[in-house]
Design an enzyme around this catalytic site. Structure first.
Site, PDB file in Angstrom:
ATOM      1  N   GLU A  50       0.890  -1.286   0.205  1.00 52.38           N
ATOM      2  CA  GLU A  50      -0.004  -0.100   0.072  1.00 52.38           C
ATOM      3  C   GLU A  50       0.774   1.208   0.014  1.00 52.38           C
ATOM      4  O   GLU A  50       0.350   2.150  -0.450  1.00 52.38           O
ATOM      5  CB  GLU A  50      -0.996  -0.083   1.120  1.00 52.38           C
ATOM      6  CG  GLU A  50      -2.186  -1.128   1.004  1.00 52.38           C
ATOM      7  CD  GLU A  50      -1.846  -2.364   1.635  1.00 52.38           C
ATOM      8  OE1 GLU A  50      -0.502  -2.590   2.116  1.00 52.38           O
ATOM      9  OE2 GLU A  50      -2.621  -3.173   1.716  1.00 52.38           O
ATOM     10  N   PHE A 112     -11.357  -7.072  14.159  1.00 50.27           N
ATOM     11  CA  PHE A 112     -10.222  -7.472  13.225  1.00 50.27           C
ATOM     12  C   PHE A 112      -9.885  -6.442  12.146  1.00 50.27           C
ATOM     13  O   PHE A 112     -10.842  -5.827  11.274  1.00 50.27           O
ATOM     14  CB  PHE A 112     -10.708  -8.735  12.560  1.00 50.27           C
ATOM     15  CG  PHE A 112      -9.624  -9.230  11.449  1.00 50.27           C
ATOM     16  CD1 PHE A 112      -8.194  -9.735  12.072  1.00 50.27           C
ATOM     17  CD2 PHE A 112     -10.069  -9.274  10.144  1.00 50.27           C
ATOM     18  CE1 PHE A 112      -7.573 -10.183  11.181  1.00 50.27           C
ATOM     19  CE2 PHE A 112      -9.223  -9.731   9.400  1.00 50.27           C
ATOM     20  CZ  PHE A 112      -7.960 -10.180   9.558  1.00 50.27           C
ATOM     21  N   GLN A 113      -8.583  -6.068  11.745  1.00 57.66           N
ATOM     22  CA  GLN A 113      -8.323  -4.997  11.077  1.00 57.66           C
ATOM     23  C   GLN A 113      -8.905  -3.841  11.214  1.00 57.66           C
ATOM     24  O   GLN A 113      -9.224  -2.862  10.368  1.00 57.66           O
ATOM     25  CB  GLN A 113      -8.316  -5.701   9.570  1.00 57.66           C
ATOM     26  CG  GLN A 113      -7.564  -6.984   9.210  1.00 57.66           C
ATOM     27  CD  GLN A 113      -7.050  -7.230   7.718  1.00 57.66           C
ATOM     28  OE1 GLN A 113      -8.110  -6.964   6.824  1.00 57.66           O
ATOM     29  NE2 GLN A 113      -6.226  -7.774   7.450  1.00 57.66           N
ATOM     30  N   LYS A 162     -17.642  -0.513   6.038  1.00 53.08           N
ATOM     31  CA  LYS A 162     -18.261  -1.371   5.368  1.00 53.08           C
ATOM     32  C   LYS A 162     -19.772  -1.400   5.051  1.00 53.08           C
ATOM     33  O   LYS A 162     -20.258  -1.681   4.086  1.00 53.08           O
ATOM     34  CB  LYS A 162     -17.757  -2.865   5.807  1.00 53.08           C
ATOM     35  CG  LYS A 162     -17.833  -4.122   4.883  1.00 53.08           C
ATOM     36  CD  LYS A 162     -17.174  -5.169   5.246  1.00 53.08           C
ATOM     37  CE  LYS A 162     -17.857  -6.505   4.375  1.00 53.08           C
ATOM     38  NZ  LYS A 162     -16.957  -6.940   3.345  1.00 53.08           N
ATOM     39  N   MET A 476      24.356   8.707   2.294  1.00 51.69           N
ATOM     40  CA  MET A 476      24.390   9.979   2.698  1.00 51.69           C
ATOM     41  C   MET A 476      24.629   9.847   4.201  1.00 51.69           C
ATOM     42  O   MET A 476      25.378  10.965   4.995  1.00 51.69           O
ATOM     43  CB  MET A 476      22.951  10.480   2.618  1.00 51.69           C
ATOM     44  CG  MET A 476      22.947  12.028   3.218  1.00 51.69           C
ATOM     45  SD  MET A 476      24.000  13.149   2.228  1.00 51.69           S
ATOM     46  CE  MET A 476      23.108  13.700   0.942  1.00 51.69           C
TER      47      MET A 476
END
Lengths: 562, 162
Positions: A50, A112-113, A162, A476
């Site tokens: 993502e 969940f999630q 949802k 760097m």
């Protein structure tokens, strides 16, 4: 009026906003949205992580000038977007990120999630929404796009539970919206602009300091006209590169920690600094007390919070860069300016002198110098490629040695400095500007932070070219350790690095390698000409440093030179 | 540049999460909140936040600009240096043994306070006023033994022009 589900309303609104491209990754909470998305003409690019989706949308937005759009699921899908969102926020890139959320009745139950992504992203979005009722969905989506693209642009997140996505309601498009508490100022105050003109009239040593705001407001033509009309040399921030032609005699090069000698000296010495679309980041100012301390400072910016935040300003101008510069040009038109070139002679001669004595330089000997690779890349692409970068030395060398002539050609994570930005951003840029040559200038460290997106490039036949300046170091940080920590290279050396040629091949892309200076041009020519995605691995000098360098917090005239 | 206390009155959308945006802005940018008071206005869609903060002029200017930049913020007023009325309420639970009760009641009376709860050995007193008045009564009651206080934080409105 027809009854639609939330997911269908979302599709209608995306069409209304002109969205034809989405970068995303499905999951349980957004499965219904994906089911509707599949039925539309919108092109969805399935990334491999993502974070890659957000950087791709960022690259897409910068290359196309449109709003970048992402769609991800709840929980980890949402948290994985945070780095990309924070980067877009720092760089003012217009994005709308849709995240799935657990059903409203489960919110707060540690489902969940489930994660409070609206809470998490509050400080790194321009605005965000949790849509708790399907009746508000259309309007919230409309507002999200409006806020993302107007004023100082930025990312907006819309969290979609949802059950809201599955609920139905009567849908009618919300039409024009106006937000009573959000009205960016585009028109500058003419009195302030007149003060700027009178300062230009009397200045002996003026400098224009341009930034990302000029790129975002597409004010590059107005900027060029302004500088030429006033015979004022131009420097810029990292984010501003390309807004003024890097090949123009008035161009000073980049300013700041790794700015050119002449740019840093000119700003230190100038008596008038006209800043346009900049926010005086610490990487540009160094020690603020000694930054342009001889000068009257003008600051033009659409965001009032950028003005007077880090340095005291003599003439603040709140307004759009493009409109402000256009009006300044009109005011200068009526001015007596025939002898301006003559006025500036001494100042421009001084700048030429700095350029002559202390140019950007490196010596190409037996081992490939990273600067040489960028030099050759510039030469072979004739300066026409879209260059994305990772973060670190690769980014600075790309900024120093690729001379950008147009805006939207240099795509980099400037504010947040995200390693792993370049490859997904290149993918987004390639989608947003098809037909252009897109090159990610990378290091061997940062490329490994989102290397999985090679699969995305190959799956969608996106011919992005990755140039790895491979020094087996986090270059760097190693450079800082060399200069300020007695060469104690704590955890900056990679004792194992994958074979990038084989890795490219494993992803179904082409892999090439150059080990000696005489192979550089050959590899670049072959790689750039290849019709598909390519990784070019350049085995470069391990302990090369980026110069000039201003130590953090020092005045910008205190440069370490080669 | 010298630091100064400023009293801000902020009109915001009355929506979930708005206070969190404001408080988050202050903590994220290292600004200071000395007191904070939030409630609905006449228009139930709008809340008023009254806040005291502290900073030098450059910081105060940034605070006001940053607040204005939040999409849910409708208006920011800086009352400091203007004509305004300001009140704060405090509840003071003070130890009140027999020999002190009359004296505590006298002080309460002078400050136009009220005893809102009374027990065998304590009073809970309600006082409204500006900061100075509240500080004054607190210092007068301290010798008797203040057990607890609860303060509302300042609320304020501009005075109408005469």
């Amino acid at each position: 009026m027809s009854k639609l589900t939330g997911a269908q309303i979302l599709m209608e609104m995306l069409k209304e906003e002109g969205v034809d491209t989405i970068f995303g990754y499905p999951g349980g909470a957004v499965i219904d949205v994906y089911d509707e998305l599949e039925k539309t003409d919108i092109n969805h690019y399935l990334v491999r992580h993502e974070q890659g989706a957000v950087h791709a949308a960022d690259g897409y937005a910068r290359a196309s000038g449109k709003v970048g759009v992402c769609l991800v699921t709840s929980g980890p899908g949402a948290t994985n977007t945070v780095t990309g969102i924070a980067s877009a926020y720092m760089d003012s890139i217009p994005l709308v990120v849709f995240t799935g959320q657990v059903p409203t009745k489960l919110i707060g139950n540690d489902a969940f999630q489930e994660v409070d992504i609206v809470g998490i992203t509050r400080p790194c979005t321009k605005h965000n929404y949790l849509v708790s009722d399907v009746k508000n969905l259309a309007r919230k989506v409309k507002e999200a796009f409006h806020i993302a693209r107007s004023g100082r642009p930025g990312p907006v997140l819309v969290d979609l539970p949802k059950d809201v996505v599955n609920a139905t309601t009567n849908f009618s498009p919300p039409g024009e919206i106006s937000l009573r508490s959000y009205n960016p100022t585009y028109e500058p105050n003419i009195k302030q602009l007149k003060k700027v003109v009178s300062l230009i009239r009397t200045a002996k040593k003026p400098v224009v300091f341009s930034g990302g705001g000029v790129v975002l407001s597409k004010a590059h033509e107005e900027l060029t006209e302004f500088a030429r009309k006033g015979q004022i040399p131009v420097t810029s921030t990292l984010m501003g590169l390309g807004a003024f032609p890097g090949t123009d005699p008035l161009w000073l090069g980049m300013l700041g920690m790794h700015g050119t000698y002449r740019a840093n000296m000119a700003v230190t010495d100038c008596d008038l600094l006209i800043s346009v679309g900049v926010r005086f980041d610490d990487r540009v100012t160094g020690k603020t007390d000694e930054f342009a301390s001889q000068a009257k400072i003008v600051q033009i910016d659409i965001d009032p919070t950028s003005i007077q935040k880090n340095v005291q300003v003599s003439v603040p101008v709140v307004g759009d860069c493009k409109i402000s510069l256009r009006q300044l040009n009109e005011l200068l038109e009526t001015e007596e300016c025939s002898d301006r070139a003559e006025d500036r002679q001494e100042w421009l001669a001084q700048i030429d002198e700095w350029k002559r004595t202390t140019p950007l330089a490196y010596k190409q000997e037996d081992i490939i110098k990273p600067q040489y690779v960028i030099d050759k890349l510039y030469e072979l692409t004739k300066g026409d490629a879209i260059i994305t970068t990772e973060v670190g030395q690769n980014q600075m060398w790309a900024a120093q040695y690729y001379h950008f002539r147009e805006p939207g050609r240099f795509i980099t994570s400037g504010g947040l400095g995200v390693m792993g930005f370049g490859l997904p951003a290149a993918i987004g840029a390639q989608v947003g500007a098809p037909g252009n040559l897109v090159v990610d200038v990378a290091g061997d460290g940062s490329i490994q932070m989102n290397i999985q997106e090679m699969a995305t490039a190959v799956q969608y036949n996106l011919p992005v070219k990755v140039v790895i300046l491979n020094n087996c170091f986090l270059g760097m940080v190693r450079q800082w350790q060399e200069l300020f920590y007695n060469k104690r290279y704590a955890s900056t050396q990679f004792h194992h690095t994958p074979d990038f040629v084989k890795l490219a091949e494993a992803y179904g892309a082409k892999g090439l390698r150059a080990k000696t200076p005489d192979e550089v041009e050959k590899v670049l020519s072959e790689g750039l000409a290849h019709p598909g995605a390519v990784i070019m691995d350049f085995v470069v000098e391990q302990e090369e440093c980026v110069y000039p360098m201003v130590p953090a917090g020092a005045p910008i005239k205190n440069m370490l030179l080669v | 540049m010298t630091e100064k206390r400023h009293l801000l009155s902020i009109l915001v959308d009355n929506e979930p999460g708005v206070l969190s945006r404001i408080v988050g802005l202050f903590s994220g940018r290292g600004y200071n909140i000395e007191s904070l008071c939030v409630a609905e206005t006449m228009d139930p869609a709008i809340s008023r936040i009254t806040m005291t903060t502290r900073g030098n002029p450059m910081i105060i200017e940034q605070i006001k600009k940053q607040l204005n930049k939040l999409v849910n913020v409708l208006k920011v007023f800086d009352l400091t240096g203007q004509e305004y009325v300001q009140r704060e309420m405090v509840l003071i639970k003070v130890t009140a043994v027999q020999q002190h009760r009359a004296e505590i009641l006298r002080i309460t009376d002078i400050f136009r306070g009220q005893v809102v709860d009374v027990g065998q050995d304590h009073f809970t007193i309600k006082i409204t006023g500006d900061n100075e008045k509240i500080s004054a009564i607190l210092s007068l009651l301290r010798p008797f033994g203040i057990r607890e206080i609860a303060r509302t934080g300042s609320i304020a409105l501009f005075r109408e022009k005469k």
